[in-house]
Enzyme design. Structure first.
Site, short mmCIF file in Angstrom:
data_model
loop_
_atom_site.label_atom_id
_atom_site.label_comp_id
_atom_site.label_asym_id
_atom_site.label_seq_id
_atom_site.Cartn_x
_atom_site.Cartn_y
_atom_site.Cartn_z
N ASP A 184 23.13 -25.11 -17.17
CA ASP A 184 23.94 -25.55 -16.59
C ASP A 184 25.94 -25.11 -16.07
OD1 ASP A 184 21.91 -26.62 -15.70
OD2 ASP A 184 22.28 -28.68 -16.80
N TYR A 235 13.28 -37.11 -21.13
CA TYR A 235 14.60 -35.04 -21.26
C TYR A 235 14.26 -35.03 -23.05
CZ TYR A 235 17.56 -31.29 -21.28
OH TYR A 235 17.51 -29.82 -21.30
#
Ligand code: GLA
Length: 375
Positions: A184, A235
């Site tokens: 990202d 996650y």
């Protein structure tokens, strides 16, 4: 760029700065959110990923102020909230975990200060974002990168975009407590207009990829409106699981394991780690096939890669949700949709579709219908 081309969110941030601090900012920075076309949950396993920057992003505007050194006042337009941080005495990253948006700001200030090797001055800053929060479009990377770029420009620090991405990632991991990969931050810092960005996350090298050989198409992002919260156990469980799997398989990066090795060590891995490893190695191969298919203008193969990616994320990696599955099924069935899959960390968030322009309305309608009739 001419001021008419500046993202309008910068003007919003400037207005809020005047309201909040009673004067104009001297500097401004902007960083985009991202959508990932393919290569999901492979970045922290050194894999290949293919995200692209989007037109929504975060603006940060500011000026240095005469207050005691290191006193940083930040106003978040989206949170409608102020934070005052002592940039030169922020304490250990772990103390900031779970402290919301200010932990991201604290992380950027602390890591940047360490990298430049000296104290920061006092600053007044406003941040404003038009990346929807929790939609899987990396509002956090946009926030970190815009803040980092702003502080660099206010203080004359000359850092390469990839260095800023590394600072932003360290901030997110160390201070926000989210054990993310580099995707990202790197695409937010290094994305190229009109291109997707192929990132080899083992070497952190980037290659812009044009989608032009596929002909006219639109990249459609569909928000499931199921809010994902990634600073949570699921996650981390996968990131830790992939690391554990790579140790069992004896490879530095899980992406380096061959499908045969993964299959032959299924027993040692156990069901969960075996599924994770199978996802990573098959997803990595799908990114390679996707890139080849784009270069050959082979839309059918691109669609197969996206469908395979979604199925693997749903069944092996188990990060999809019923709403995303419904959107993907509905969209993929619309004539003129090249391919569709969930995008980003999952557990909610968005789907991405590559769509012929004439099929845009029909694919939006199909996704809406799937959501409203089933949920
Ligand atoms: C989040 C993380 C990224 C990546 C994606 C899944 O967006 O921040 O590093 O792991 O999930 O591909």
């Amino acid at each position: 760029m001419p001021s008419s081309d500046l993202p309008s969110i910068i003007a919003d941030a400037r207005r809020a700065f005047a309201d909040h601090f009673g004067a104009g900012p001297t500097h401004a920075a902007h960083a985009p959110g991202r959508v990932n076309l393919i290569g999901e949950h492979t970045d922290y396993s050194g894999g290949l990923v293919l995200p692209m920057a989007i037109n929504a992003g975060c603006a940060a505007v500011g000026r240095t102020s005469g207050r005691p050194a290191g006193r940083v006042g930040i106003w978040s337009v989206n949170q409608n909230e102020a934070a005052t941080l002592d940039a030169n005495r922020l304490g250990p990253g772990a103390d900031w975990h779970g402290k919301g948006w200010s932990s991201y700001a604290a992380g950027v200030l602390a890591v940047l200060r360490d990298r430049v090797g000296h104290d920061l001055p006092s600053m007044e800053i406003v941040v404003a974002s038009d990346v929807p929060l929790g939609a899987g479009l990396s509002s956090s990377a946009a926030f970190e990168l815009s803040l980092c770029a702003l502080i660099c420009s206010m203080n004359g620090f000359k850092l390469a975009p990839a260095e800023m991405a590394s600072i932003a990632r360290a901030a997110e991991r160390g201070y926000a407590g989210m054990p993310c990969g580099i995707m990202d931050q790197l695409v937010s810092a290094c994305g190229v207009k009109g291109h997707a960005l192929l990132i080899d996350c083992a070497t952190e090298t980037t290659t812009p990829i044009s989608l032009a050989p596929l002909g006219d198409l639109a990249v459609l992002v569909i928000d499931s409106t199921v809010k994902h919260t990634l600073v949570s156990g699921e996650y981390k469980r996968r990131a830790d699981g992939c690391e554990e799997a790579s140790k069992i398989l004896g490879v530095k990066w899980l992406r380096d394991a061959s499908p045969e090795l993964v299959a032959s060590r299924a027993g040692a891995l156990g069901d969960e780690l075996h599924r994770y490893a199978r996802h990573v190695v098959t997803e990595n191969a799908r990114v390679e096939s996707f890139i080849r298919a784009v270069a050959q203008g082979d839309a059918a193969e691109v669609g197969r890669c996206m469908a395979g990616s979604h199925a693997s994320l749903r069944d092996d990696f188990r990060v999809s949700c019923p709403e995303l599955d419904a959107i993907v099924d509905a969209c993929a069935a619309v004539p003129g949709v090249i391919g569709c899959r969930m995008t980003g960390g999952g557990f909610g968030g968005s789907a991405v579709a590559l769509v012929r322009p004439e099929a845009l309305d029909a694919s939006r309608d199909a996704a809406d219908l799937a959501l409203t009739t089933r949920f």
